[in-house]
Design a protein around this motif. Structure first.
Motif, PDB file in Angstrom:
ATOM      1  N   GLU A   1      -0.581  -4.601   6.136  1.00  0.00           N
ATOM      2  CA  GLU A   1      -1.649  -5.354   6.801  1.00  0.00           C
ATOM      3  C   GLU A   1      -1.518  -6.873   6.703  1.00  0.00           C
ATOM      4  O   GLU A   1      -1.611  -7.572   7.706  1.00  0.00           O
ATOM      5  CB  GLU A   1      -2.992  -4.908   6.211  1.00  0.00           C
ATOM      6  CG  GLU A   1      -4.207  -5.481   6.871  1.00  0.00           C
ATOM      7  CD  GLU A   1      -4.357  -5.037   8.324  1.00  0.00           C
ATOM      8  OE1 GLU A   1      -3.780  -4.012   8.725  1.00  0.00           O
ATOM      9  OE2 GLU A   1      -5.048  -5.756   9.072  1.00  0.00           O
TER      10      GLU A   1
ATOM     11  N   CYS B   1      -1.785   2.240   4.675  1.00  0.00           N
ATOM     12  CA  CYS B   1      -2.341   0.936   5.043  1.00  0.00           C
ATOM     13  C   CYS B   1      -2.976   1.005   6.442  1.00  0.00           C
ATOM     14  O   CYS B   1      -2.561   1.799   7.291  1.00  0.00           O
ATOM     15  CB  CYS B   1      -1.251  -0.130   4.964  1.00  0.00           C
ATOM     16  SG  CYS B   1      -1.944  -1.798   4.898  1.00  0.00           S
ATOM     17  N   ASP B   2      -3.962   0.136   6.638  1.00  0.00           N
ATOM     18  CA  ASP B   2      -4.907   0.202   7.768  1.00  0.00           C
ATOM     19  C   ASP B   2      -4.414   0.826   9.078  1.00  0.00           C
ATOM     20  O   ASP B   2      -5.042   1.733   9.604  1.00  0.00           O
ATOM     21  CB  ASP B   2      -5.377  -1.210   8.107  1.00  0.00           C
ATOM     22  CG  ASP B   2      -6.403  -1.733   7.108  1.00  0.00           C
ATOM     23  OD1 ASP B   2      -6.544  -1.136   6.030  1.00  0.00           O
ATOM     24  OD2 ASP B   2      -7.043  -2.736   7.418  1.00  0.00           O
TER      25      ASP B   2
ATOM     26  N   ALA C   1      -8.597   1.475   5.769  1.00  0.00           N
ATOM     27  CA  ALA C   1      -7.652   2.499   5.322  1.00  0.00           C
ATOM     28  C   ALA C   1      -8.394   3.724   4.780  1.00  0.00           C
ATOM     29  O   ALA C   1      -8.086   4.868   5.144  1.00  0.00           O
ATOM     30  CB  ALA C   1      -6.722   1.924   4.263  1.00  0.00           C
TER      31      ALA C   1
ATOM     32  N   CYS D   1       0.826  -1.223   0.000  1.00  0.00           N
ATOM     33  CA  CYS D   1       0.000   0.000   0.000  1.00  0.00           C
ATOM     34  C   CYS D   1       0.852   1.262   0.000  1.00  0.00           C
ATOM     35  O   CYS D   1       0.356   2.345  -0.268  1.00  0.00           O
ATOM     36  CB  CYS D   1      -0.925  -0.006   1.203  1.00  0.00           C
ATOM     37  SG  CYS D   1      -2.035  -1.424   1.210  1.00  0.00           S
TER      38      CYS D   1
ATOM     39  N   THR E   1      -4.007   1.884  -1.211  1.00  0.00           N
ATOM     40  CA  THR E   1      -4.707   1.112  -0.181  1.00  0.00           C
ATOM     41  C   THR E   1      -5.939   0.447  -0.788  1.00  0.00           C
ATOM     42  O   THR E   1      -6.337   0.761  -1.913  1.00  0.00           O
ATOM     43  CB  THR E   1      -5.119   2.054   0.968  1.00  0.00           C
ATOM     44  OG1 THR E   1      -5.780   3.200   0.412  1.00  0.00           O
ATOM     45  CG2 THR E   1      -3.907   2.520   1.740  1.00  0.00           C
ATOM     46  N   CYS E   2      -6.551  -0.463  -0.048  1.00  0.00           N
ATOM     47  CA  CYS E   2      -7.673  -1.249  -0.570  1.00  0.00           C
ATOM     48  C   CYS E   2      -8.727  -0.340  -1.211  1.00  0.00           C
ATOM     49  O   CYS E   2      -8.997   0.761  -0.731  1.00  0.00           O
ATOM     50  CB  CYS E   2      -8.283  -2.103   0.535  1.00  0.00           C
ATOM     51  SG  CYS E   2      -7.238  -3.524   0.918  1.00  0.00           S
TER      52      CYS E   2
HETATM   53 FE1  FES Z   1      -3.206  -2.069   3.005  1.00  0.00          FE
HETATM   54 FE2  FES Z   1      -5.770  -3.086   2.587  1.00  0.00          FE
HETATM   55  S1  FES Z   1      -3.818  -4.150   2.635  1.00  0.00           S
HETATM   56  S2  FES Z   1      -5.133  -1.057   3.044  1.00  0.00           S
END
Ligand code: FES
Length: 563
Positions: free
Chosen positions: A87, A123-124, A202, A55, A195-196
């Motif tokens: 993550e 990332c999260d 995130a 990410c 990010t996702c």
């Molecule tokens: Fe990093 Fe989903 S793996 S935001």
């Protein structure tokens, strides 16, 4: 206006200040920086690129763009590394290390000479860790996020990590698609940096950072690969130099009023359950407490406006094109505290008085025609969760909202993975799956609350069941799932007493979750629960001794603000 100290901030202690200044400047010269630049205000740039963090893949370009903005505004940029949390690359779970990263951020902001700092995360766990650390250090700080991924394509359909990861994995488990297809899908779910791609943790935290006022307006949702993200990075660098001369500290931005705004936006996004823990932890660093009753009031008053996965249809790229956080804030204006400050020195009111721009109502609905008239998340309590639990009603099946059923209990993660697909498991779609010992103390609170539907039921077409645990759930997941049961089983919570065959009653109308077992019998069972093995050394020992429960944000007790 104040005069920034630049490199003279926090001189190293040799007992001779002039010598300390002289020595620091001579070492700084060795980095090839001119004397003119060394006399400027210093802007730290907290960066966390890592080959274990997909990410953050474009972070070097963001650092370059922030540096460009700092130099153009008359500052000296100094990038420094911190812990990076990718993550899916961390064991047992990234949640254990969020607090470690927050300590790294806080201490490096304090220890190194800087007048303001730009925090680049994505990332999260990284954005909450940076906000927590910045809140504690209380130096002028700006949050910049790496931005969401763009979607991939499969058989004419858009795909985005990680709601579609779960959807396709569910199809594979149910025997609806073959191994060959799941292998192809694996390469099409996460195709760009960032990010996702959905409103997972995130993106929820990015929107919360902007709502709090810790990011520049309009920057939360810009896709990672969009050139405007680099422009936002440059603007963040310039803004940090302004803050070096006109300091606005996190404690002036993150207030009870702005935290309440952030909770409202979280509700209207149908955002991640994890954000409740993170926002609680950020607020806790400044002595701001979240009352679950107030959380439910906010949820009941605030409509879900955003139609994104995992709750709805769209992806973060659609949200950005639709108007982003600004469009949501405008819709919610009547419910918001408008005097809250932003890192650019303006108030939320001034922002919302500005031009509104076009809004795509397919993605960001009006208050008059919401996705849902009530907010996405609520707090439950009762004899199974005396200190509360969290339920994402926006991502659940309404037919299961009022439910009494037989508990099918798994003692921990290993027990779950060993038995969930056992063809002999005595389970029906009408039962309630319960997972214990996955809370912050026992297991670092992994995202295991999205218990899989037992294979034999999945193959029979069962898509959802009531599931209860002391774990978390990924922000990209969905289902009728009760999370963060507190106290957790390992901390003596009644969850530890539940046995297969007990009856549990959940009422979303009443916001209750109860174990229908005689209280004296619950006490007898709890007295027999064995103690957790003690971790003897290192960060994990510190974590085990001091981690707080979910209603306190799972922070370490000595990091929370003292009264
Ligand atoms: Fe990093 Fe989903 S793996 S935001």
């Amino acid at each position: 206006m104040s005069e920034p100290l630049g490199l003279d901030n926090g001189l190293t202690n040799y007992g001779d200040k002039d010598f300390a200044r002289y020595l620091r400047r001579s070492m700084a010269h060795s980095m090839g920086v001119s004397g003119e630049l060394l006399s400027r205000p210093v802007i730290g740039i907290a960066q966390s690129p890592s080959d274990f963090n997909n990410c953050h893949r474009y972070m070097p370009q963001l650092v370059e763009a922030v540096s460009r903005g700092v130099l153009a505004a008359g500052g000296l940029p100094r990038a420094f590394p911190t812990v990076s949390l990718g993550e899916v690359f961390l064991n047992p779970t990234s949640m254990v290390y969020r607090n470690l990263m927050s300590m790294d951020i806080e201490e490096m902001i304090r220890a190194q000479p800087m007048d303001a700092v730009v925090l680049i995360g994505g990332c999260d766990k990284t954005v909450p860790a940076q906000l927590m650390g910045a809140a504690s250090a209380n130096l002028p700080a700006i949050q910049l996020v790496t931005g969401p991924m763009s979607t991939g394509r499969h058989k004419g359909e858009r795909l985005g990590a990680c709601t579609d990861c779960r959807r396709f994995w569910g199809k594979y488990r149910a025997g609806e698609i073959e191994k060959q297809e799941i292998d192809i899908v694996e390469t099409r779910l996460a195709t760009t940096a960032g990010t996702c791609a959905v409103m997972g943790t995130a993106s929820t935290m990015a929107c919360i950072a902007e709502t709090l006022g810790m990011s520049l307006p309009g920057t939360a949702a810009i896709p990672a690969v969009d050139a405007q993200r680099l422009v936002a990075a440059e603007a963040s660098g310039r803004a940090a130099v302004r803050m070096a001369f006109h300091p606005i500290r996190p404690s002036e931005i993150i207030t009870e009023a702005s935290v309440e705004n952030a909770f409202r936006v979280l509700m209207s996004l149908g955002g991640s359950t994890n954000a409740i823990i993170h926002l609680t932890a950020v607020a806790g660093r400044l002595g701001i407490h979240i009352d679950p009753k107030r959380l439910n009031e906010i949820s009941d008053e605030t409509p879900v406006l955003v139609d994104l996965k995992p709750v709805g249809q769209g992806y973060m790229e659609d949200f950005h094109a639709a108007g982003g956080v600004g469009a949501v804030l405008r819709e919610l204006r009547a419910l918001l505290n408008l005097d809250c400050l932003t890192v650019d020195g303006t108030t939320l009111r001034e922002r919302l008085d500005g031009p509104s721009g076009w809004v795509d109502r397919n993605v960001i609905r009006s208050v008059a025609e919401p996705v849902s008239p009530v907010g996405g998340l609520i707090s439950l309590s009762g004899s199974l969760a005396p200190q509360g639990a969290i339920f994402k009603r926006a991502a659940a099946t309404p037919a299961l909202f009022e439910k009494e059923g037989r508990a099918i209990v798994f003692d921990g993660l290993e027990d779950l993975s060993r038995r969930i697909d056992d063809p002999d498991l005595d389970v029906t779609a009408d039962d309630i799956l319960v997972l214990k010992n996955a809370g912050p103390l026992a297991a670092g609170m992994p995202e295991a609350g999205y218990l899989p539907i037992p294979a034999k039921l999945a193959r029979a077409g069962v898509k959802d069941m009531v599931r209860i645990s002391d774990a978390r759930m990924s922000g990209t997941a969905y289902g009728t799932i009760v999370l963060h049961v507190s106290p957790e089983a390992a901390a003596g919570g009644p969850l530890a007493a539940v046995q297969t065959g007990d009856r549990i009653r959940m009422s979303i109308d009443n916001k209750t979750i109860d174990l229908l077992v005689d209280p004296a019998e619950i006490e007898r069972r709890l007295a027999r629960v064995p103690k957790l093995a003690e971790v003897k050394r290192g960060y994990k020992a510190l974590y085990q001794r001091t981690v707080l429960q979910a209603p306190q944000g799972c922070d370490l007790d000595f990091l929370v603000a003292r009264e």
